[in-house]
Design a protein around this motif. Structure first.
Motif, short mmCIF file in Angstrom:
data_model
loop_
_atom_site.label_atom_id
_atom_site.label_comp_id
_atom_site.label_asym_id
_atom_site.label_seq_id
_atom_site.Cartn_x
_atom_site.Cartn_y
_atom_site.Cartn_z
N PRO A 1 0.47 -3.12 9.06
CA PRO A 1 1.40 -3.16 7.92
C PRO A 1 2.55 -2.16 8.10
O PRO A 1 2.35 -1.05 8.61
CB PRO A 1 0.51 -2.78 6.73
CG PRO A 1 -0.87 -3.09 7.17
CD PRO A 1 -0.91 -2.83 8.64
N TYR A 2 3.71 -2.56 7.67
CA TYR A 2 4.90 -1.72 7.75
C TYR A 2 4.98 -0.82 6.52
O TYR A 2 4.81 -1.28 5.39
CB TYR A 2 6.15 -2.59 7.83
CG TYR A 2 7.44 -1.82 7.83
CD1 TYR A 2 7.76 -0.98 8.89
CD2 TYR A 2 8.35 -1.92 6.78
CE1 TYR A 2 8.94 -0.26 8.91
CE2 TYR A 2 9.53 -1.21 6.78
CZ TYR A 2 9.83 -0.37 7.85
OH TYR A 2 11.00 0.34 7.87
N ILE B 1 0.68 -0.06 0.40
CA ILE B 1 0.63 -0.64 1.74
C ILE B 1 -0.81 -1.09 1.97
O ILE B 1 -1.75 -0.30 1.75
CB ILE B 1 1.04 0.39 2.81
CG1 ILE B 1 2.44 0.93 2.50
CG2 ILE B 1 1.00 -0.22 4.19
CD1 ILE B 1 3.52 -0.12 2.45
N PRO B 2 -1.06 -2.32 2.39
CA PRO B 2 -2.44 -2.81 2.48
C PRO B 2 -3.20 -2.21 3.67
O PRO B 2 -2.61 -1.71 4.63
CB PRO B 2 -2.27 -4.32 2.65
CG PRO B 2 -0.93 -4.47 3.29
CD PRO B 2 -0.07 -3.37 2.71
N GLY C 1 -5.51 1.30 3.28
CA GLY C 1 -4.21 1.17 2.65
C GLY C 1 -3.87 2.46 1.91
O GLY C 1 -4.70 3.37 1.79
N TYR C 2 -2.65 2.55 1.41
CA TYR C 2 -2.22 3.78 0.72
C TYR C 2 -1.00 3.47 -0.12
O TYR C 2 -0.38 2.40 -0.02
CB TYR C 2 -1.92 4.89 1.72
CG TYR C 2 -1.06 4.45 2.89
CD1 TYR C 2 0.33 4.45 2.81
CD2 TYR C 2 -1.64 4.04 4.08
CE1 TYR C 2 1.12 4.04 3.87
CE2 TYR C 2 -0.88 3.62 5.15
CZ TYR C 2 0.51 3.63 5.04
OH TYR C 2 1.28 3.22 6.10
N LYS C 3 -0.66 4.42 -0.98
CA LYS C 3 0.51 4.28 -1.82
C LYS C 3 1.77 4.20 -0.95
O LYS C 3 1.84 4.83 0.11
CB LYS C 3 0.62 5.46 -2.78
CG LYS C 3 -0.52 5.56 -3.78
CD LYS C 3 -0.40 6.82 -4.63
CE LYS C 3 -1.58 6.96 -5.57
NZ LYS C 3 -1.53 8.23 -6.34
N ASP C 4 2.74 3.45 -1.42
CA ASP C 4 3.96 3.24 -0.66
C ASP C 4 4.92 4.42 -0.80
O ASP C 4 6.12 4.25 -1.07
CB ASP C 4 4.63 1.94 -1.12
CG ASP C 4 5.72 1.49 -0.17
OD1 ASP C 4 5.87 2.09 0.90
OD2 ASP C 4 6.44 0.53 -0.52
N LEU C 5 4.37 5.63 -0.63
CA LEU C 5 5.15 6.86 -0.68
C LEU C 5 4.63 7.80 0.39
O LEU C 5 3.44 7.78 0.72
CB LEU C 5 5.05 7.53 -2.05
CG LEU C 5 5.67 6.78 -3.24
CD1 LEU C 5 5.27 7.44 -4.55
CD2 LEU C 5 7.18 6.72 -3.11
#
Length: 875
Positions: A844-845, A811-812, A790-794
């Motif tokens: 994941p989107y 984002i998971p 997962g990662y930051k939503d940026l």
């Protein structure tokens, strides 16, 4: 060559990258060149961090192309599969190692360079097209996860991927493959045959000919749940359905939203930026997520012994790739109509319909239109790529020295046929169509004669070539040291690279709608290099590799790169390894010499703030960049340190740390950074005229190339495998591969602060692949779990935190499972198959992605559950 003596000397400290070397009979030992070294050694020995995938390993991945194979490896990132019609390189594929751009990974075929693809990624970066390498003829793949400029020269910054084909093969080997998605699209068929005659040792020669063919039908957005619509609100994202599909208009787009063209038969949807659209979903109009592709390849190798120690060898290869990319509608991009223009509305019924949406004064107010040309032909590209290579060489063994001389000719030719419109279409909206009715952007169902005069099939061609000469000598036993025999290699190389890019006449004159003018480029350079390498078994358990290479480029000068590496085994079951090296990446022809115009998706937040738009959407913006003849090569230093454990024969574990520091990085200014921080780049943003005190829309952005950036990255690679014998009940093998980024910092200008990109969308922190396989007699079955961080939503560290407002912070991660099987009912027959993404898992989107439809992980997971079967028969 005294094989036994050499084996004893090297075996004292030798380890393969994927495990310890075990004893072998003298008759089984063969001297070969391992990726990352020029010294011939026993095939089972070496201390380099090289991951080796053999043909049977490749089959178990279920991959049907080289790109799909590389996507299964944790060290590989940034894979581009050649399916995007908007790409600078339609139909071509590439991949990078260790989180770095693909331009920092060197791709070899049988240890030799190939000509680069004749078009450049992002208009700047040269690469080898992986789609020109047919997976069927690949016998093994060696991935060197270490800097290797001291061995191979430019590009080998993050590592080397070396594809090897069959050698000294006798018999006939045939195969066939069929696969498709559960939805019924993406049908693929492949077939091939390899035939070899003559045994090099017994008959004095070997001739092998291979032919393979591959075809895949399109994969459609509309057939797959994750991407069947561009309305991603169901995933927490935005409604990314296009305004242009139906069309929109505004009296002043700098301050007023667009309104959908009249007569939409659906309920209008208001977007976050205030615009209303007719919600026709482009993804449900037979849009393709993967195009129709056909590839054909022919490979011939001949080796002829001239005497007991000398031989002549030849390799001839040809590959053709045809890709039909369907890129949606062409469109009118913000065309302004003034009163009196031919397409300005005059029909009372139409005017009433427009005024019902937005007040305007006919004959006084100007109108700006945005409209997909869905009555005409699509923005399609038919791309044909022909790649050839020819190698002729002579090798001999004389007085304990191996000598080799070879010439290498390679090239790539590309023809792209583009369905385009001329800019005279927009002129006709003002002046009229002299050969038929004027296109009316406010209505649908315009007659074909209103568009056909402006349709043109443009043809862009490009070609690259490489001519190379190499002379080298190596001696496996130069002198004796306490740990064994020292090995030595030295050689010289000369090669010449050329690139000729010929855009169509329309493109060169800037007459193609929604495309900037493209320049003709004819460039070449020549390189001379000298290198040497020394392997020193200093003491029984310590070996040191020293390498030095000097390169002279006739267009920018000289570079010298050393390398030192070591392996140390304090115990039989434990080995330490490490390296330190410098490297370089030469500037590309376009970075040095080509002025180019392109388009990028840009979010103009400053304009949105001025207009009080809360949900700012990206728009297509012209980017102008220029060649810089004063560029110097990017330079780097890299360091690695690892440990390998093998306490018992069937248990293997390794961990390798690496750090790469890249300096003088060549980049065009980052468009997002320019738009978000305009004060840093005065004059870079050129806006259209606007009233005093107001910002106009962006006309274009200047992004020149410069040696101004920096990059530093570090990470860990883990490998673990265990084989568990069940006696008469078979064997279980467990493997786990994990790559983890510890840091990835960059800056665009030397005065900029370093930004940590790890854990953002551009650099997820880790990737893991776990495989469990059960085998008994002639049957095997396995399951693979591919896990993505997962990662930051940026998108990146410079992304505005405002984008997170009201959205999830992260984002998971996700995991997808593949299964495979293989069975040999007959001695010469093997049947295999499997299911990729057996759980039909939707990745994941990425909510804050600027490209509509950005998901995590492997792009093929979006296709859903995919089935395949392989049949192999040997005569």
């Amino acid at each position: 060559m005294r094989v036994k003596t050499l084996a004893q000397a090297i075996a004292a400290i030798g380890l393969l990258g994927s495990g310890f070397a075990h004893a072998a009979e003298d008759s089984q030992l063969e001297r070969v060149t391992i990726t990352g070294s020029n010294i011939k050694r026993i095939a089972s020995q070496g201390a380099l961090p090289v991951e080796v995938l053999k043909k049977e390993d490749i089959a178990k991945t279920g991959a049907s192309t080289v790109v799909q194979l590389l996507e299964t490896l944790t060290a590989v990132n940034g894979v581009t599969s050649g399916t995007d019609s908007n790409s600078f390189v339609p139909g071509a594929a590439h991949a990078g190692l260790r989180g770095m751009n693909d331009k920092y990974t060197l791709v070899l075929l049988n240890g030799r360079r190939l000509a680069t693809y004749a078009q450049l990624e992002s208009g700047t970066d040269a690469f080898t097209d992986l789609n020109t390498l047919p997976l069927s003829v690949i016998e093994s793949v060696e991935i060197l996860r270490d800097g290797a400029s001291a061995i191979y020269g430019s590009d080998a910054v993050a590592g080397v991927i070396n594809f090897k084909t069959k050698r000294n093969y006798q018999g006939v080997d045939t195969y066939a493959r069929y696969g498709q998605t559960q939805a019924g699209d993406g049908k693929e068929q492949a077939a091939g045959v390899s035939a070899g005659v003559g045994d090099l040792d017994k008959d004095g020669y070997n001739l092998m000919v291979s032919f393979d063919a591959y075809h895949r039908e399109p994969v459609f957005y509309s057939k797959h749940e994750a991407i069947k619509t561009r309305d991603f609100r169901r995933f927490g994202g935005a409604d990314n359905r296009y305004l242009s599909t139906w069309g929109g208009w505004s009296t002043d787009p700098s301050s007023k939203p667009y309104y959908a063209m009249p007569y939409c038969q659906k309920s209008l949807v208001t977007k976050g930026n205030g615009s209303t659209i007719c919600p026709i979903d482009y993804d449900q109009e037979d849009a393709q997520v993967s195009p129709r592709t056909s590839r054909y390849g022919l490979l011939t190798t001949l080796t002829r012994k001239l005497d007991a120690d000398s031989q002549f060898y030849m390799e001839l290869g040809f590959n053709q790739s045809n890709t039909a990319l369907r890129g949606g509608n062409n469109f009118l991009n913000g065309v302004k109509l003034n009163p009196g223009d031919a397409a300005y509305p005059t029909d009372p019924k139409l005017i009433s319909a427009l005024q019902a949406q937005q007040p305007f004064t006919p004959g006084k107010d100007s109108i700006t239109v945005y409209r997909g040309l869905n009555e005409g032909w699509g923005r399609d590209v038919d791309s044909t790529s022909n790649t050839y290579h020819a190698v002729f060489g002579y090798s001999t063994y004389y007085k304990d020295w191996d000598y080799d001389a070879s010439v290498n000719f390679s090239g790539n030719n590309i023809t792209n046929k583009n369905q385009s419109y001329l800019t005279s279409l927009t002129d006709s909206l003002q002046t009229g169509n002299p050969s038929g009715p004027t296109y009316n952007p406010f209505i649908h169902g315009n007659p074909a004669s209103s568009l056909t005069p402006y349709q043109v099939l443009t043809t862009d061609t490009a070609s690259t070539s490489l001519q190379a000469l190499e002379l080298k000598a190596s001696k496996s036993e130069l002198f004796q040291l306490p740990g064994g025999a020292a090995g030595f290699a030295a050689g010289i190389q000369w090669w010449r690279e050329t690139l000729e890019s010929i855009p169509s006449d329309y493109s060169q004159q800037g007459l193609v709608l929604n495309a900037g003018p493209q320049s003709y480029l004819n460039a070449s350079h020549s390189i001379f290099a000298a290198y040497s390498e020394l392997n020193l078994p200093v003491v029984k358990n310590l070996e040191v590799q020293l390498a030095l290479r000097a390169d002279h480029y006739n267009d920018f000068g000289n570079t010298i790169n050393p390398k030192i590496a070591f392996t140390y085994r304090p115990l039989k079951e434990v080995m330490f390894r490490g390296s330190a090296t410098s490297g370089f990446k030469a500037p590309s022809f376009s970075q040095l010499r080509l002025n180019r115009t392109a388009y990028d998706s840009v979010t103009d937040q400053a304009l949105c703030d001025q207009q009080h738009v809360s949900n700012c959407t990206p728009t297509s913006t012209q980017i102008r960049s220029g060649g810089n003849p004063n560029l110097q090569p990017e330079t780097n230093d890299s360091f690695s340190l690892g440990m390998v454990l093998q306490p018992i024969k069937d248990l293997y574990a390794s961990v390798d740390f690496y750090r790469i520091n890249q300096k003088n990085v060549i980049n065009a200014l980052d468009t997002d950074d320019v738009v978000n921080n305009p004060s840093k780049y005065p004059g870079a943003i050129v806006r259209k005229p606007a009233p005093a005190g107001q910002l106009g829309e962006i006309d274009y952005i200047n992004t020149p190339y410069q040696n101004a950036g920096g990059l530093t990255t570090s990470g860990l690679d883990f490998d673990l495998s265990y084989s568990w014998s069940l006696g008469s009940f078979g064997k279980v093998k467990l493997e786990n591969q994990h790559s983890r980024l510890l840091s990835y910092k960059d800056h665009k200008l030397a005065s900029d602060p370093w930004l940590e990109e790890v854990d953002y969308a551009i650099q997820p922190r880790w990737k893991n692949v776990f495989t469990a396989e059960y085998s008994i007699n002639k049957f095997s079955a396995g399951v693979t779990a591919r896990s993505y961080a997962g990662y930051k939503d940026l998108t990146q560290a410079s992304s505005s935190p405002r984008l997170l407002k009201g959205k999830p912070a992260r984002i998971p991660s996700y995991t997808a499972f593949d299964v495979d099987f293989s069975v040999s009912p007959l001695k010469k027959l093997t049947v295999g198959g499997g299911i990729k993404n057996i759980g039909n898992r939707i990745p994941p989107y990425f909510i804050n992605g600027q490209t509509p439809g950005t998901f995590s992980g492997s792009s093929t997971d979006l296709w859903g559950r995919t089935y395949y079967v392989n049949v192999n028969y040997k005569f």
